[in-house]
Scaffold this active site. Structure first.
Site, PDB file in Angstrom:
ATOM      1  N   GLY A  76      22.710  -4.684  16.168  1.00 38.15           N
ATOM      2  CA  GLY A  76      21.954  -5.810  16.041  1.00 38.15           C
ATOM      3  C   GLY A  76      20.986  -5.907  17.085  1.00 38.15           C
ATOM      4  CB  ALA A 102      23.155 -11.384  21.507  1.00 38.56           C
ATOM      5  N   GLY A 103      21.674  -8.984  21.264  1.00 40.33           N
ATOM      6  CA  GLY A 103      21.652  -7.129  21.230  1.00 40.33           C
ATOM      7  C   GLY A 103      20.611  -6.830  22.184  1.00 40.33           C
ATOM      8  NE  ARG A 110      21.170 -28.339  15.713  1.00 46.46           N
ATOM      9  CZ  ARG A 110      20.859 -27.133  16.062  1.00 46.46           C
ATOM     10  NH1 ARG A 110      21.602 -26.235  15.629  1.00 46.46           N
ATOM     11  NH2 ARG A 110      19.578 -27.188  16.664  1.00 46.46           N
ATOM     12  CD  GLU A 133      24.680 -17.632  14.239  1.00 49.65           C
ATOM     13  OE1 GLU A 133      23.526 -17.698  14.366  1.00 49.65           O
ATOM     14  OE2 GLU A 133      25.273 -18.228  13.068  1.00 49.65           O
ATOM     15  NE  ARG A 174      24.165 -23.163  17.591  1.00 45.31           N
ATOM     16  CZ  ARG A 174      22.633 -23.260  17.511  1.00 45.31           C
ATOM     17  NH1 ARG A 174      21.910 -23.204  18.539  1.00 45.31           N
ATOM     18  NH2 ARG A 174      21.976 -23.310  16.285  1.00 45.31           N
ATOM     19  CG  LEU A 179      17.018 -19.435  21.307  1.00 45.86           C
ATOM     20  CD1 LEU A 179      15.684 -19.924  21.668  1.00 45.86           C
ATOM     21  CD2 LEU A 179      17.114 -18.161  20.567  1.00 45.86           C
TER      22      LEU A 179
HETATM   23  P1  FAD Z   1      20.351 -12.506  15.412  1.00 45.94           P
HETATM   24  O1  FAD Z   1      19.111 -13.107  16.056  1.00 45.94           O
HETATM   25  O2  FAD Z   1      20.603 -13.097  14.100  1.00 45.94           O
HETATM   26  O3  FAD Z   1      20.336 -10.787  15.279  1.00 45.94           O
HETATM   27  C1  FAD Z   1      21.032 -10.151  14.334  1.00 45.94           C
HETATM   28  C2  FAD Z   1      20.641  -8.827  14.242  1.00 45.94           C
HETATM   29  O4  FAD Z   1      21.632  -7.970  13.681  1.00 45.94           O
HETATM   30  C3  FAD Z   1      19.662  -8.357  13.385  1.00 45.94           C
HETATM   31  O5  FAD Z   1      18.891  -7.566  13.961  1.00 45.94           O
HETATM   32  C4  FAD Z   1      20.400  -7.905  12.117  1.00 45.94           C
HETATM   33  O6  FAD Z   1      19.127  -7.012  11.562  1.00 45.94           O
HETATM   34  C5  FAD Z   1      21.194  -7.086  12.731  1.00 45.94           C
HETATM   35  N1  FAD Z   1      22.618  -6.708  11.999  1.00 45.94           N
HETATM   36  C6  FAD Z   1      23.399  -7.648  11.141  1.00 45.94           C
HETATM   37  N2  FAD Z   1      24.131  -6.859  10.529  1.00 45.94           N
HETATM   38  C7  FAD Z   1      23.887  -5.557  10.808  1.00 45.94           C
HETATM   39  C8  FAD Z   1      24.643  -4.491  10.370  1.00 45.94           C
HETATM   40  N3  FAD Z   1      25.657  -4.200   9.538  1.00 45.94           N
HETATM   41  N4  FAD Z   1      24.060  -3.185  10.772  1.00 45.94           N
HETATM   42  C9  FAD Z   1      23.027  -3.155  11.671  1.00 45.94           C
HETATM   43  N5  FAD Z   1      22.350  -4.544  12.121  1.00 45.94           N
HETATM   44  C10 FAD Z   1      22.846  -5.411  11.563  1.00 45.94           C
HETATM   45  N6  FAD Z   1      18.883 -21.427  18.407  1.00 45.94           N
HETATM   46  C11 FAD Z   1      18.595 -22.053  19.513  1.00 45.94           C
HETATM   47  O7  FAD Z   1      19.221 -22.081  20.649  1.00 45.94           O
HETATM   48  N7  FAD Z   1      17.476 -22.880  19.407  1.00 45.94           N
HETATM   49  C12 FAD Z   1      16.543 -22.774  18.239  1.00 45.94           C
HETATM   50  O8  FAD Z   1      15.413 -23.442  18.371  1.00 45.94           O
HETATM   51  C13 FAD Z   1      17.124 -22.432  16.956  1.00 45.94           C
HETATM   52  N8  FAD Z   1      16.313 -22.536  15.955  1.00 45.94           N
HETATM   53  C14 FAD Z   1      16.877 -21.853  15.057  1.00 45.94           C
HETATM   54  C15 FAD Z   1      16.076 -21.713  13.765  1.00 45.94           C
HETATM   55  C16 FAD Z   1      16.429 -21.067  12.741  1.00 45.94           C
HETATM   56  C17 FAD Z   1      15.420 -21.167  11.312  1.00 45.94           C
HETATM   57  C18 FAD Z   1      17.618 -20.519  12.673  1.00 45.94           C
HETATM   58  C19 FAD Z   1      18.176 -19.520  11.431  1.00 45.94           C
HETATM   59  C20 FAD Z   1      18.417 -20.332  13.842  1.00 45.94           C
HETATM   60  C21 FAD Z   1      17.893 -20.879  14.954  1.00 45.94           C
HETATM   61  N9  FAD Z   1      18.817 -20.981  16.020  1.00 45.94           N
HETATM   62  C22 FAD Z   1      18.289 -21.738  17.121  1.00 45.94           C
HETATM   63  C23 FAD Z   1      20.012 -20.211  16.086  1.00 45.94           C
HETATM   64  C24 FAD Z   1      19.566 -19.044  16.466  1.00 45.94           C
HETATM   65  O9  FAD Z   1      18.499 -18.572  16.376  1.00 45.94           O
HETATM   66  C25 FAD Z   1      20.719 -17.917  16.244  1.00 45.94           C
HETATM   67  O10 FAD Z   1      22.032 -18.382  16.522  1.00 45.94           O
HETATM   68  C26 FAD Z   1      20.629 -16.688  17.162  1.00 45.94           C
HETATM   69  O11 FAD Z   1      19.177 -16.071  17.112  1.00 45.94           O
HETATM   70  C27 FAD Z   1      21.455 -15.402  16.896  1.00 45.94           C
HETATM   71  O12 FAD Z   1      21.095 -14.360  17.734  1.00 45.94           O
HETATM   72  P2  FAD Z   1      21.899 -13.260  17.629  1.00 45.94           P
HETATM   73  O13 FAD Z   1      21.286 -12.256  18.521  1.00 45.94           O
HETATM   74  O14 FAD Z   1      23.418 -13.319  17.819  1.00 45.94           O
HETATM   75  O15 FAD Z   1      21.573 -12.620  16.263  1.00 45.94           O
END
Ligand code: FAD
Length: 638
Positions: A15, A19-20, A322, A413, A423, A429
């Site tokens: 990912g 976080a990643g 929310r 997430e 949440r 973020l």
């Molecule tokens: P993500 O950023 O979702 O990244 C996941 C990664 O995992 C991606 O690179 C994907 O390709 C990879 N992946 C998934 N499955 C696999 C697999 N099988 N093999 C290899 N790679 C894989 N939060 C806030 O705090 N403030 C905000 O203003 C906000 N606005 C938002 C607006 C939108 C439209 C959305 C959808 C969410 C928002 N959120 C916000 C929530 C927040 O953005 C997400 O919860 C957060 O970015 C998740 O981050 P993450 O690093 O956990 O994963």
């Protein structure tokens, strides 16, 4: 044996969202070799889509803010089901993580005196979200990518190879984690473009795969979010918690149908936008729940004064957490006071000058203009609830992000606990930065402590390849071939209609029957063509994960006979203090099978540490805790 490309690293991060990337930076800075693998293009993740901002109690706009206030808000938002240690670490460390981002090159919006500006958001007592217009996530990812490039330049100077210690593998999907004697030995996947298989041998894997939103029909989530990390962890022997809690963001676009579900940031309300029903009424004043009574404005006049003078007025109920706002909108629509396309109105046009709206909310302005032909500076938006975020995730140790499987870590997430039953906006973020870093440290400490490394067996590798190729086989036992797209649509519809925003036992039982039927039919999913860029095949593999996480959500939701946060039951509409201390834990029972079954067990929440408990008034705790739990409270024993 099918040909498999092999790589070997100390740590593999699955990912490339916030976080990643934060985990990668930490593990690489500890001197380890790191691979970061992402299913989508590097730079495309939900983190990029985050609009509103990143919550951190820097106190730049209101000096009364501090980690204790942020901690309290987070626990209230999660209705006291949060892992309190995670909430504590998050509240304490978020400001440092934001400032650190500026050392990587981020540039947040400023206050007039040059400090990082902070905006209001639902459930946060003070303006707390550091932001870059409504494109905060983009800046966060851009900056961390820049940091990664600078680390690669250091590696070039030291080793003559930019990728000597840190390599990005994008458009590469991981389908299986491989273990030896229960400990992580590697990760197996395929290149999306060529369909060729790839094996990463590594003693530590950090899951940072994001959410599960694609299991629901109306969602703000994009195609990647099929719960892969949740399912990979289950199949490797880890547990998930809080899976019944799914956040429906109150304001998704409702029109036109092709864009239904796309997010309208809470920043619109934070900056002055208000919700109205078809009668023009600001209806949120009627929906302030008992647990928040006294904390929110009770008249429009006070709510409006709060934007200018927050110290002497209470905040607008448009900015309740929310879950509360989503339920209120749902009720307004159900009772016939909705907008023409089945939502309610979100009005910022009558509240701010057009130029100010364009300056503060540029993405929202363009999104509505281009997708719905609505000018948000001149007319209200139509909005309604959309599946947005999963509070549930991989059960981890709060300090190290370690799961119960040796060598397996999780952050962001896909990890559970931090947000409890709901949440707060902006807390994701900051969660990514705080726990991404901690996962990087946790994995590095684990690798350093090993005296030998687990190895991947040829049998396990062959089995992973076999499972991945199964959708190309014709169905067995005369079963009719199933199309992955039809099955996905049925699964999304089932989750949306039967395990959605308002739940009842009979509908969830129906959902579980439907999921059982989908499980049977999934065995017969058949795809055509070759392994070269074949989205049907990719979906067939993702469906296994979607089914597993959907079953976790439905089984846990049926089990929890109360309403709390992102879990609302029509048949049990009240919050029940006896459920506050209960965690529902999901595990896979027959993990060797291609489609394991889910078992839900219960576990007691650890009692909150005394110094943190003392941060809350007894009168507030009484809303969430049982009398028995509060018997020893100093105010009761005095
Ligand atoms: P993500 O950023 O979702 O990244 C996941 C990664 O995992 C991606 O690179 C994907 O390709 C990879 N992946 C998934 N499955 C696999 C697999 N099988 N093999 C290899 N790679 C894989 N939060 C806030 O705090 N403030 C905000 O203003 C906000 N606005 C938002 C607006 C939108 C439209 C959305 C959808 C969410 C928002 N959120 C916000 C929530 C927040 O953005 C997400 O919860 C957060 O970015 C998740 O981050 P993450 O690093 O956990 O994963």
């Amino acid at each position: 044996m099918t040909e498999v490309e092999r790589h070997s690293y100390d740590v593999v991060v699955i990912g490339a969202g916030g976080a990643g990337l934060r985990a990668v930076i930490e593990a690489r800075q500890r001197g380890l070799s790191v691979a970061v693998v992402s299913k989508s293009l590097f730079g495309k993740a939900h983190t990029v889509m985050a609009e509103g901002g990143c919550a951190a109690s820097m106190g730049n706009v209101n000096p009364n803010d501090g980690w204790q206030v942020h901690f309290r808000d987070t626990m209230r938002g999660g209705k006291f089901l949060n892992d309190w240690r995670m909430a504590e670490l998050h509240a304490k460390e978020a400001p440092d993580r934001v400032w650190e981002l500026e050392t990587y090159g981020a540039l947040f919006d400023r206050t007039p005196d040059g400090r990082i500006s902070q905006r209001n958001f639902g459930g946060h007592t003070y303006p707390r979200l550091a932001h870059v217009g409504d494109r905060t996530g983009l800046e966060l990812i851009r900056t961390m990518q820049q940091k990664i490039v600078s680390l690669q330049q250091e590696d070039y100077a030291a080793h003559g190879d930019y990728e000597a210690k840190l390599k990005v593998f994008d458009e590469c999907t991981i389908t299986e984690l491989l273990t030896q004697d229960g400990a992580i030995a590697g990760a197996f996947g395929y290149w999306r473009e060529s369909g060729r298989f790839v094996l990463f041998e590594a003693p530590a894997v950090i899951l940072a795969t994001g959410g599960i939103g694609k299991s629901f029909q109306v969602t703000s989530n994009s195609w990647e979010y099929t719960g892969d990390g949740h399912a990979l962890a289950l199949r490797a022997g880890a547990t998930l918690i809080n899976m019944e809690f799914v956040q429906f963001h109150p304001t998704g676009m409702v029109w036109p149908p092709s864009v239904k579900g796309i997010l309208v940031t809470e920043g619109v309300r934070g900056d002055g936008g208000v919700l109205r029903n078809s009668e023009g009424e600001r209806f949120m004043f009627r929906y302030i729940p008992d647990v928040f009574k006294g904390q929110y404005a009770e008249t429009e006049e006070e709510a409006d004064r709060w934007y200018e003078d927050p110290d002497n007025n209470r905040r607008t109920p448009d900015l309740l957490p929310r879950d509360e706002v989503a339920r209120a909108i749902n009720t307004e629509v159900k009772e016939g006071r909705g907008s023409p396309h089945g939502g309610v109105f979100l009005d910022i046009a009558s509240r701010l000058p057009a130029e100010e709206i364009k300056r503060r909310l540029p993405s929202m302005y363009h999104q509505f203009k281009e997708l719905a032909d609505v000018d948000i500076t001149a007319e209200p938006m139509e909005v309604g609830p959309t599946c947005h975020y999963v509070m549930g995730g991989i059960e981890v140790d709060p300090d190290t992000a370690a799961s119960s499987v040796p060598g397996l870590f999780a952050a962001g997430e896909c990890a559970g606990g931090m947000h409890g039953s709901n949440r707060l906006g902006g807390n994701s973020l900051s969660d990514l930065l705080v726990f991404g870093r901690r996962a990087g440290i946790g994995a590095a400490d684990y690798v350093d402590s090993l005296t030998s490394r687990p190895t991947v067996s040829a049998v396990d590798l062959a089995m992973a390849a076999r499972t991945a190729l199964a959708p190309f086989d014709p169905p067995r036992d005369g079963q009719a071939a199933e199309n992955p797209y039809s099955l996905q649509t049925e699964l999304q519809q089932c989750m949306n209609d039967l395990v959605g925003i308002i739940r009842t036992a009979s509908e969830m039982e129906q959902a579980l029957e439907k999921l059982d039927e989908i499980r049977e039919r999934l065995r017969a999913v058949t795809v055509e063509g070759h392994r070269q860029y074949n989205p049907g095949w990719h979906l067939a593999l993702d469906l296994r994960n979607m089914l597993l996480v959907s079953e976790c959500v439905a089984r846990s939701a049926l089990r929890r006979t109360e309403s709390r946060g992102g879990h609302t039951r029509d048949d049990y509409p009240q919050m029940d203090a006896n459920w506050r201390k209960v965690l529902l834990v999901c595990s896979a029972t027959d993990r060797e099978a291609p489609l394991p079954r889910i078992e839900v067990t219960t576990k007691e929440q650890k009692p909150m540490r005394d110094d943190l408990f003392a941060l809350f008034e007894l009168s507030e705790l009484e809303k969430y805790y049982t009398d028995e739990e509060l018997a020893e409270h100093p105010e009761r024993t005095a």
